[in-house]
Design a protein around this motif. Structure first.
Motif, PDB file in Angstrom:
ATOM      1  N   MET A   1      16.271 -11.185   1.800  1.00  0.00           N
ATOM      2  CA  MET A   1      17.237 -10.850   0.764  1.00  0.00           C
ATOM      3  C   MET A   1      16.604 -10.938  -0.621  1.00  0.00           C
ATOM      4  O   MET A   1      16.930 -10.154  -1.523  1.00  0.00           O
ATOM      5  CB  MET A   1      18.439 -11.801   0.856  1.00  0.00           C
ATOM      6  CG  MET A   1      19.298 -11.602   2.088  1.00  0.00           C
ATOM      7  SD  MET A   1      20.660 -12.788   2.187  1.00  0.00           S
ATOM      8  CE  MET A   1      21.555 -12.166   3.606  1.00  0.00           C
ATOM      9  N   SER A   2      15.682 -11.892  -0.812  1.00  0.00           N
ATOM     10  CA  SER A   2      15.017 -12.053  -2.098  1.00  0.00           C
ATOM     11  C   SER A   2      14.093 -10.883  -2.403  1.00  0.00           C
ATOM     12  O   SER A   2      14.001 -10.425  -3.543  1.00  0.00           O
ATOM     13  CB  SER A   2      14.212 -13.359  -2.114  1.00  0.00           C
ATOM     14  OG  SER A   2      15.040 -14.477  -1.961  1.00  0.00           O
ATOM     15  N   MET A   3      13.405 -10.375  -1.371  1.00  0.00           N
ATOM     16  CA  MET A   3      12.407  -9.332  -1.575  1.00  0.00           C
ATOM     17  C   MET A   3      12.986  -7.927  -1.547  1.00  0.00           C
ATOM     18  O   MET A   3      12.322  -6.967  -1.933  1.00  0.00           O
ATOM     19  CB  MET A   3      11.306  -9.449  -0.513  1.00  0.00           C
ATOM     20  CG  MET A   3      10.392 -10.635  -0.690  1.00  0.00           C
ATOM     21  SD  MET A   3       8.955 -10.546   0.386  1.00  0.00           S
ATOM     22  CE  MET A   3       8.102  -9.101  -0.270  1.00  0.00           C
ATOM     23  N   GLU A   4      14.225  -7.801  -1.068  1.00  0.00           N
ATOM     24  CA  GLU A   4      14.812  -6.477  -0.867  1.00  0.00           C
ATOM     25  C   GLU A   4      14.782  -5.619  -2.125  1.00  0.00           C
ATOM     26  O   GLU A   4      14.488  -4.423  -2.074  1.00  0.00           O
ATOM     27  CB  GLU A   4      16.247  -6.666  -0.370  1.00  0.00           C
ATOM     28  CG  GLU A   4      16.968  -5.391  -0.015  1.00  0.00           C
ATOM     29  CD  GLU A   4      17.902  -4.955  -1.121  1.00  0.00           C
ATOM     30  OE1 GLU A   4      18.393  -3.829  -1.051  1.00  0.00           O
ATOM     31  OE2 GLU A   4      18.130  -5.741  -2.059  1.00  0.00           O
ATOM     32  N   ILE A   5      15.025  -6.218  -3.295  1.00  0.00           N
ATOM     33  CA  ILE A   5      15.038  -5.478  -4.551  1.00  0.00           C
ATOM     34  C   ILE A   5      13.662  -4.940  -4.910  1.00  0.00           C
ATOM     35  O   ILE A   5      13.533  -3.941  -5.613  1.00  0.00           O
ATOM     36  CB  ILE A   5      15.575  -6.383  -5.696  1.00  0.00           C
ATOM     37  CG1 ILE A   5      15.655  -5.608  -7.011  1.00  0.00           C
ATOM     38  CG2 ILE A   5      14.697  -7.608  -5.876  1.00  0.00           C
ATOM     39  CD1 ILE A   5      16.574  -4.453  -7.012  1.00  0.00           C
ATOM     40  N   LEU A   6      12.592  -5.584  -4.392  1.00  0.00           N
ATOM     41  CA  LEU A   6      11.224  -5.163  -4.706  1.00  0.00           C
ATOM     42  C   LEU A   6      10.549  -4.476  -3.525  1.00  0.00           C
ATOM     43  O   LEU A   6       9.329  -4.279  -3.532  1.00  0.00           O
ATOM     44  CB  LEU A   6      10.396  -6.370  -5.154  1.00  0.00           C
ATOM     45  CG  LEU A   6      10.832  -6.980  -6.486  1.00  0.00           C
ATOM     46  CD1 LEU A   6      10.175  -8.337  -6.698  1.00  0.00           C
ATOM     47  CD2 LEU A   6      10.493  -6.052  -7.636  1.00  0.00           C
ATOM     48  N   VAL A   7      11.339  -4.112  -2.514  1.00  0.00           N
ATOM     49  CA  VAL A   7      10.804  -3.396  -1.362  1.00  0.00           C
ATOM     50  C   VAL A   7      11.455  -2.030  -1.229  1.00  0.00           C
ATOM     51  O   VAL A   7      10.773  -0.995  -1.201  1.00  0.00           O
ATOM     52  CB  VAL A   7      11.002  -4.207  -0.058  1.00  0.00           C
ATOM     53  CG1 VAL A   7      10.587  -3.374   1.153  1.00  0.00           C
ATOM     54  CG2 VAL A   7      10.205  -5.500  -0.094  1.00  0.00           C
ATOM     55  N   ILE A   8      12.787  -2.006  -1.169  1.00  0.00           N
ATOM     56  CA  ILE A   8      13.495  -0.760  -0.855  1.00  0.00           C
ATOM     57  C   ILE A   8      13.444   0.256  -1.999  1.00  0.00           C
ATOM     58  O   ILE A   8      13.008   1.393  -1.789  1.00  0.00           O
ATOM     59  CB  ILE A   8      14.940  -1.063  -0.431  1.00  0.00           C
ATOM     60  CG1 ILE A   8      14.929  -1.876   0.872  1.00  0.00           C
ATOM     61  CG2 ILE A   8      15.740   0.221  -0.245  1.00  0.00           C
ATOM     62  CD1 ILE A   8      16.295  -2.271   1.378  1.00  0.00           C
ATOM     63  N   PRO A   9      13.876  -0.088  -3.237  1.00  0.00           N
ATOM     64  CA  PRO A   9      13.834   0.930  -4.299  1.00  0.00           C
ATOM     65  C   PRO A   9      12.443   1.504  -4.579  1.00  0.00           C
ATOM     66  O   PRO A   9      12.317   2.739  -4.708  1.00  0.00           O
ATOM     67  CB  PRO A   9      14.385   0.169  -5.526  1.00  0.00           C
ATOM     68  CG  PRO A   9      15.250  -0.895  -4.948  1.00  0.00           C
ATOM     69  CD  PRO A   9      14.548  -1.320  -3.693  1.00  0.00           C
TER      70      PRO A   9
ATOM     71  N   LEU B   1       5.703   0.426  -9.876  1.00  0.00           N
ATOM     72  CA  LEU B   1       4.398  -0.209  -9.698  1.00  0.00           C
ATOM     73  C   LEU B   1       4.280  -1.467 -10.548  1.00  0.00           C
ATOM     74  O   LEU B   1       3.718  -2.477 -10.113  1.00  0.00           O
ATOM     75  CB  LEU B   1       3.284   0.780 -10.064  1.00  0.00           C
ATOM     76  CG  LEU B   1       3.181   2.028  -9.182  1.00  0.00           C
ATOM     77  CD1 LEU B   1       2.084   2.955  -9.698  1.00  0.00           C
ATOM     78  CD2 LEU B   1       2.909   1.647  -7.729  1.00  0.00           C
ATOM     79  N   TYR B   2       4.807  -1.402 -11.772  1.00  0.00           N
ATOM     80  CA  TYR B   2       4.771  -2.554 -12.675  1.00  0.00           C
ATOM     81  C   TYR B   2       5.568  -3.727 -12.109  1.00  0.00           C
ATOM     82  O   TYR B   2       5.090  -4.874 -12.070  1.00  0.00           O
ATOM     83  CB  TYR B   2       5.309  -2.134 -14.042  1.00  0.00           C
ATOM     84  CG  TYR B   2       5.724  -3.274 -14.938  1.00  0.00           C
ATOM     85  CD1 TYR B   2       4.782  -4.131 -15.508  1.00  0.00           C
ATOM     86  CD2 TYR B   2       7.077  -3.495 -15.230  1.00  0.00           C
ATOM     87  CE1 TYR B   2       5.175  -5.171 -16.339  1.00  0.00           C
ATOM     88  CE2 TYR B   2       7.468  -4.531 -16.060  1.00  0.00           C
ATOM     89  CZ  TYR B   2       6.514  -5.367 -16.607  1.00  0.00           C
ATOM     90  OH  TYR B   2       6.903  -6.407 -17.421  1.00  0.00           O
TER      91      TYR B   2
ATOM     92  N   CYS C   1       0.837  -1.211   0.000  1.00  0.00           N
ATOM     93  CA  CYS C   1       0.000   0.000   0.000  1.00  0.00           C
ATOM     94  C   CYS C   1       0.870   1.257   0.000  1.00  0.00           C
ATOM     95  O   CYS C   1       0.555   2.235  -0.691  1.00  0.00           O
ATOM     96  CB  CYS C   1      -0.931  -0.006   1.213  1.00  0.00           C
ATOM     97  SG  CYS C   1      -2.246  -1.243   1.152  1.00  0.00           S
ATOM     98  N   VAL C   2       1.964   1.232   0.767  1.00  0.00           N
ATOM     99  CA  VAL C   2       2.883   2.373   0.807  1.00  0.00           C
ATOM    100  C   VAL C   2       3.527   2.583  -0.562  1.00  0.00           C
ATOM    101  O   VAL C   2       3.661   3.717  -1.043  1.00  0.00           O
ATOM    102  CB  VAL C   2       3.963   2.162   1.892  1.00  0.00           C
ATOM    103  CG1 VAL C   2       5.062   3.216   1.780  1.00  0.00           C
ATOM    104  CG2 VAL C   2       3.334   2.200   3.272  1.00  0.00           C
ATOM    105  N   ILE C   3       3.919   1.478  -1.206  1.00  0.00           N
ATOM    106  CA  ILE C   3       4.516   1.565  -2.541  1.00  0.00           C
ATOM    107  C   ILE C   3       3.549   2.221  -3.513  1.00  0.00           C
ATOM    108  O   ILE C   3       3.920   3.104  -4.291  1.00  0.00           O
ATOM    109  CB  ILE C   3       4.927   0.163  -3.037  1.00  0.00           C
ATOM    110  CG1 ILE C   3       6.145  -0.334  -2.257  1.00  0.00           C
ATOM    111  CG2 ILE C   3       5.238   0.179  -4.533  1.00  0.00           C
ATOM    112  CD1 ILE C   3       6.522  -1.774  -2.539  1.00  0.00           C
ATOM    113  N   TRP C   4       2.306   1.791  -3.491  1.00  0.00           N
ATOM    114  CA  TRP C   4       1.299   2.381  -4.374  1.00  0.00           C
ATOM    115  C   TRP C   4       1.066   3.857  -4.038  1.00  0.00           C
ATOM    116  O   TRP C   4       0.948   4.699  -4.930  1.00  0.00           O
ATOM    117  CB  TRP C   4      -0.015   1.600  -4.286  1.00  0.00           C
ATOM    118  CG  TRP C   4      -0.122   0.546  -5.333  1.00  0.00           C
ATOM    119  CD1 TRP C   4       0.227  -0.766  -5.237  1.00  0.00           C
ATOM    120  CD2 TRP C   4      -0.588   0.731  -6.675  1.00  0.00           C
ATOM    121  NE1 TRP C   4       0.003  -1.419  -6.423  1.00  0.00           N
ATOM    122  CE2 TRP C   4      -0.500  -0.527  -7.322  1.00  0.00           C
ATOM    123  CE3 TRP C   4      -1.070   1.826  -7.387  1.00  0.00           C
ATOM    124  CZ2 TRP C   4      -0.877  -0.701  -8.656  1.00  0.00           C
ATOM    125  CZ3 TRP C   4      -1.454   1.647  -8.711  1.00  0.00           C
ATOM    126  CH2 TRP C   4      -1.349   0.406  -9.329  1.00  0.00           C
TER     127      TRP C   4
END
Length: 313
Positions: free
Chosen positions: A271-279, A69-70, A34-37
């Motif tokens: 570690m797997s999700m870090e690329i799709l969480v932080i940036p 978002l994509y 939700c924060v990302i969106w």
């Protein structure tokens, strides 16, 4: 050998350590999504609606947020579903689609960051020709190729793997990526080696190009106080974004290839999700707070939304 062709589902074995606290993980993941969106959509809507922000730098930033978002759409909906499920299965086509979305999003990030670096290079090092070199038509062409090139390259890479026969069905991760899918193939073709190698080289070239532009940017800023101000105002956010994206990508790639098996499953999943969480979270915040003009426009949008909600409550 006939049995290897009947595999229709893959198992995401990275979920094995999440069962005991999956509800907590579900709520935290949902909050993060939700924060990302919220942060990315705020930047996108602000730039689209405000004509004063229809400049190359903001157009590239808008596309960077859309790409965020994509890319996250390739992970979070399936991940949230799996957290509340007892079976962690994904169809072979669904696995390839997820891998395609995540890979193409990562590559599009690098393409857009390269464009942003080039835009800053022209604006600071060649200001007299900036408006002719970065006119609306050229910016549109740049953005088009920044999207279509990753899609095409990752599609070709996926096709070389999807035609393979698989001798395994367990993916040691919480989502699908081409590298792990290709390891399940009974035999590797030349294309499965050459195409990914080309893609890695191609996007390594993007990194070299960005470093080259910053070399000239730093050299140019040393001789002018005005250029130093431009660099601090507009290049630092881009530099921070670049470090975050490239650092996250390198971290994930190196961990996949050389990661220790001694880590717990929860550490591996983070570690797997870090690329799709932080940036996707940090990048819009960096630009939103650092770029004065954008920060003011975002503040106006937020104020308008708050007043609208109060008026109708």
């Amino acid at each position: 050998m006939d049995n290897v062709s009947v595999i229709s589902m893959f198992t995401l074995s990275g979920f094995s350590g999440t069962f005991s606290h999956r509800v907590t993980l579900f709520l935290l993941t949902l909050l993060c999504y939700c924060v990302i969106w919220l942060v990315n959509l705020t930047i996108v809507v602000t730039i689209i609606m405000d004509k004063n922000l229809h400049e190359p730098m903001y157009i590239f930033l808008c596309n960077l947020c859309i790409n965020g978002l994509y890319g996250t759409a390739g992970l979070y909906p399936k991940f949230l579903h799996d957290l509340l499920s007892t079976t962690y299965l994904i169809s072979v086509p669904g696995c390839f689609l997820q891998g395609f979305v995540i890979h193409s999003s990562a590559c599009a990030d690098l393409s857009l960051l390269a464009l942003m670096a080039y835009d800053r290079y022209v604006a600071i090092c060649r200001p007299l020709v900036y408006h002719s070199m970065m006119n609306t038509k050229r910016v549109g062409v740049y953005v088009f190729f920044a999207w279509i090139t990753p899609f095409y390259l990752i599609f070709i890479s996926s096709v070389t793997t999807v035609t393979s026969r698989f001798c395994g069905s367990h993916i040691p991760k919480i989502y699908c990526i081409n590298l792990l899918i290709s390891k399940l193939a009974c035999s590797a073709s030349i294309a499965q080696v050459v195409v990914p190698a080309f893609n890695y080289t191609f996007y390594f070239g993007h990194a070299v190009f960005i470093i080259w532009t910053y070399f000239f940017l730093v050299r140019s800023c040393q001789s002018s106080k005005e250029n130093r101000h431009k660099f601090m105002q507009t290049c630092l956010p881009h530099l921070f974004t670049l470090i975050i994206v490239v650092g996250s990508l390198m971290f994930d790639l190196l961990y996949m290839r050389f990661g220790s098996q001694e880590f717990s499953e929860n550490v591996k999943n983070f570690m797997s999700m870090e690329i799709l969480v932080i940036p996707p979270v940090i990048n819009p915040l960096i630009y939103g707070f650092r770029l004065t003009q954008l920060r003011k426009r975002v503040s106006h949008v937020i104020s308008f939304v708050v007043l609208f909600v109060k008026f109708h409550s």
